[in-house]
Write an enzyme that holds these catalytic residues in place. Sequence first.
Site, PDB file in Angstrom:
ATOM      1  N   GLN A   1       0.886  -1.199  -0.111  1.00 58.36           N
ATOM      2  CA  GLN A   1      -0.002   0.021  -0.157  1.00 58.36           C
ATOM      3  C   GLN A   1       1.029   1.307  -0.093  1.00 58.36           C
ATOM      4  OE1 GLN A   1      -3.590   0.245   0.053  1.00 58.36           O
ATOM      5  NE2 GLN A   1      -3.487  -1.610  -0.471  1.00 58.36           N
TER       6      GLN A   1
ATOM      7  N   HIS B   1      -6.480   0.244   7.404  1.00 61.12           N
ATOM      8  CA  HIS B   1      -7.060  -0.895   7.911  1.00 61.12           C
ATOM      9  C   HIS B   1      -7.397  -0.836   9.305  1.00 61.12           C
ATOM     10  CE1 HIS B   1      -8.748  -4.984   8.568  1.00 61.12           C
ATOM     11  NE2 HIS B   1      -7.535  -5.516   8.995  1.00 61.12           N
TER      12      HIS B   1
HETATM   13  N1  LIG Z   1      -1.629  -5.506   0.911  1.00 61.17           N
HETATM   14  C1  LIG Z   1      -2.491  -4.963   0.615  1.00 61.17           C
HETATM   15  O1  LIG Z   1      -3.101  -4.712  -0.734  1.00 61.17           O
HETATM   16  C2  LIG Z   1      -3.723  -4.030   1.516  1.00 61.17           C
HETATM   17  C3  LIG Z   1      -4.963  -3.903   1.283  1.00 61.17           C
HETATM   18  C4  LIG Z   1      -5.927  -3.215   2.075  1.00 61.17           C
HETATM   19  C5  LIG Z   1      -5.152  -2.534   3.260  1.00 61.17           C
HETATM   20  N2  LIG Z   1      -4.021  -3.004   3.847  1.00 61.17           N
HETATM   21  C6  LIG Z   1      -3.620  -2.672   4.749  1.00 61.17           C
HETATM   22  O2  LIG Z   1      -2.338  -1.464   4.621  1.00 61.17           O
HETATM   23  C7  LIG Z   1      -1.520  -1.560   5.569  1.00 61.17           C
HETATM   24  C8  LIG Z   1      -0.120  -2.090   5.087  1.00 61.17           C
HETATM   25  O3  LIG Z   1      -0.321  -3.067   4.775  1.00 61.17           O
HETATM   26  P1  LIG Z   1       0.602  -3.596   3.473  1.00 61.17           P
HETATM   27  O4  LIG Z   1       0.335  -5.044   3.148  1.00 61.17           O
HETATM   28  O5  LIG Z   1       1.076  -2.515   2.302  1.00 61.17           O
HETATM   29  O6  LIG Z   1       1.971  -3.752   4.397  1.00 61.17           O
HETATM   30  P2  LIG Z   1       3.516  -4.290   3.830  1.00 61.17           P
HETATM   31  O7  LIG Z   1       3.772  -4.220   2.351  1.00 61.17           O
HETATM   32  O8  LIG Z   1       3.742  -5.585   4.487  1.00 61.17           O
HETATM   33  O9  LIG Z   1       4.533  -3.279   4.430  1.00 61.17           O
HETATM   34  C9  LIG Z   1       5.805  -3.191   4.382  1.00 61.17           C
HETATM   35  C10 LIG Z   1       6.464  -1.968   4.796  1.00 61.17           C
HETATM   36  O10 LIG Z   1       6.495  -1.666   6.046  1.00 61.17           O
HETATM   37  C11 LIG Z   1       7.661  -1.460   6.601  1.00 61.17           C
HETATM   38  N3  LIG Z   1       7.947  -1.915   7.900  1.00 61.17           N
HETATM   39  C12 LIG Z   1       7.609  -3.239   8.618  1.00 61.17           C
HETATM   40  N4  LIG Z   1       7.951  -3.099   9.647  1.00 61.17           N
HETATM   41  C13 LIG Z   1       8.158  -2.189  10.095  1.00 61.17           C
HETATM   42  C14 LIG Z   1       8.685  -1.467  11.347  1.00 61.17           C
HETATM   43  N5  LIG Z   1       8.685  -2.028  12.409  1.00 61.17           N
HETATM   44  N6  LIG Z   1       8.971  -0.020  11.262  1.00 61.17           N
HETATM   45  C15 LIG Z   1       8.931   0.687  10.151  1.00 61.17           C
HETATM   46  N7  LIG Z   1       8.652   0.039   9.029  1.00 61.17           N
HETATM   47  C16 LIG Z   1       8.292  -1.284   8.885  1.00 61.17           C
HETATM   48  C17 LIG Z   1       8.448  -2.377   5.700  1.00 61.17           C
HETATM   49  O11 LIG Z   1       9.954  -2.121   5.616  1.00 61.17           O
HETATM   50  P3  LIG Z   1      10.964  -3.112   6.306  1.00 61.17           P
HETATM   51  O12 LIG Z   1      11.912  -3.440   5.137  1.00 61.17           O
HETATM   52  O13 LIG Z   1      11.816  -2.173   7.448  1.00 61.17           O
HETATM   53  O14 LIG Z   1      10.349  -4.051   7.042  1.00 61.17           O
HETATM   54  C18 LIG Z   1       7.958  -1.928   4.397  1.00 61.17           C
HETATM   55  O15 LIG Z   1       8.373  -0.732   3.979  1.00 61.17           O
HETATM   56  C19 LIG Z   1      -2.214  -2.529   6.616  1.00 61.17           C
HETATM   57  O16 LIG Z   1      -2.732  -2.018   7.795  1.00 61.17           O
HETATM   58  C20 LIG Z   1      -2.984  -3.588   5.776  1.00 61.17           C
HETATM   59  O17 LIG Z   1      -3.896  -4.172   6.606  1.00 61.17           O
HETATM   60  C21 LIG Z   1      -3.082  -3.719   2.928  1.00 61.17           C
END
Ligand SMILES: NC(=O)c1ccc[n+]([C@@H]2O[C@H](COP(=O)([O-])OP(=O)(O)OC[C@H]3O[C@@H](n4cnc5c(N)ncnc54)[C@H](OP(=O)(O)O)[C@@H]3O)[C@@H](O)[C@H]2O)c1
Length: 334
Positions: free
Chosen positions: A32, A112
């Site tokens: 995202q 979310h």
């Molecule tokens: N995936 C989807 O399409 C989707 C759809 C609807 C809603 N959402 C919501 O959107 C939000 C993000 O989801 P996502 O799937 O986009 O996440 P994601 O791709 O897993 O996020 C990864 C990012 O978060 C960083 N991160 C992880 N742990 C961290 C920490 N402790 N401190 C700082 N940065 C950190 C990662 O960097 P590092 O390399 O440092 O780990 C990376 O930049 C969630 O609330 C999810 O429920 C997601």
Amino acid sequence: MSPFSMPLYTDKDCDLSLIQNGVVALIGYGSQGRSHALNLKDSGVNVVVGLRADSSTRAQAQSDGFKVMEPAIAAAQADVVMMLTPDENQPEIYRDHLAANIKQGAVLGFAHGLAIHYGLLKPRADLDVFMVAPKAIGPAVRAEYVAGRGPAGLIAIHQNASGRARDLALSYAAALGCGRTGIFETSFKIECEGDLFGEQAVLCGPLPRLITAAYETLVEAGYPPEIAYFECVHEVKLVVDLIYARGIAGMRDMISNTAEFGAYRAEERIIPPSVKAAMKTILDEIQSGAFVKDFLGGNKEGLARLPDLRVRAAAHPMEDVGAAIRKLVLKSAS
Ligand SMILES: NC(=O)c1ccc[n+]([C@@H]2O[C@H](COP(=O)([O-])OP(=O)(O)OC[C@H]3O[C@@H](n4cnc5c(N)ncnc54)[C@H](OP(=O)(O)O)[C@@H]3O)[C@@H](O)[C@H]2O)c1
């Protein structure tokens, strides 16, 4: 009269200048995060990205042209701090990096509702807390925007300290492109519980299991794995695309009489009405918090099982034939 039960907003209801007039810090640059960042930038918003020093996504954010800094430093200069890291990391990121650094009266945003709905983090009382949840996976949020459209979106307000939280949420959603299609207003509870239920009752568990069981049935009966893959996996997309575009009745209009008759004849034998009792149990566990307790527990015990579960699922022989067929059909290795 609106055909919808929820309030619906579009670009004409949104004041884009509200979000353009401040700084938005995106914490996380993953699925995202990258799409939010690029869409907001193209909508004229000043975006900075907060990542840990050794983040695997730092180089991508920098090469996309964003200023990247520690989450605490990004938060300290932002009017809106958007939490776009995995849900399970959000409580400790807020506690350790954001709580003491977000400006007085700023906005804390989520895509979310999980962390807020289950009380995993308690934002400071002076903050506005909103959710802007595009109804699309990350890359599609960007692809829709680039195509001149936008994903539908949900907004919700948890805290409205300034009295402007809804206007700011609408402004953020418009900058993402959601106002080109439609922005529904809901609550953190409804978004969160509905989203978890859809994942668990249909999308991410039962649908793959149905596909896998059907694949195994054909292969165990002596059919070539390639046929089993085409019929039971590959063609799911064709039907899902029809349902997406036309609904279930519309999909049935497009398939052959043979397929339609076979569907009515088989559907209840494969998925009997009693499935709803199991679905209700899943919903009860989501509503009561039992699911989240199992997922995160005191020491994230459930989450700790995830790597093993993932390895076991990926070891299914269907994955090998699937990779070969996707390479053939999509003309690119997957
Ligand atoms: N995936 C989807 O399409 C989707 C759809 C609807 C809603 N959402 C919501 O959107 C939000 C993000 O989801 P996502 O799937 O986009 O996440 P994601 O791709 O897993 O996020 C990864 C990012 O978060 C960083 N991160 C992880 N742990 C961290 C920490 N402790 N401190 C700082 N940065 C950190 C990662 O960097 P590092 O390399 O440092 O780990 C990376 O930049 C969630 O609330 C999810 O429920 C997601």
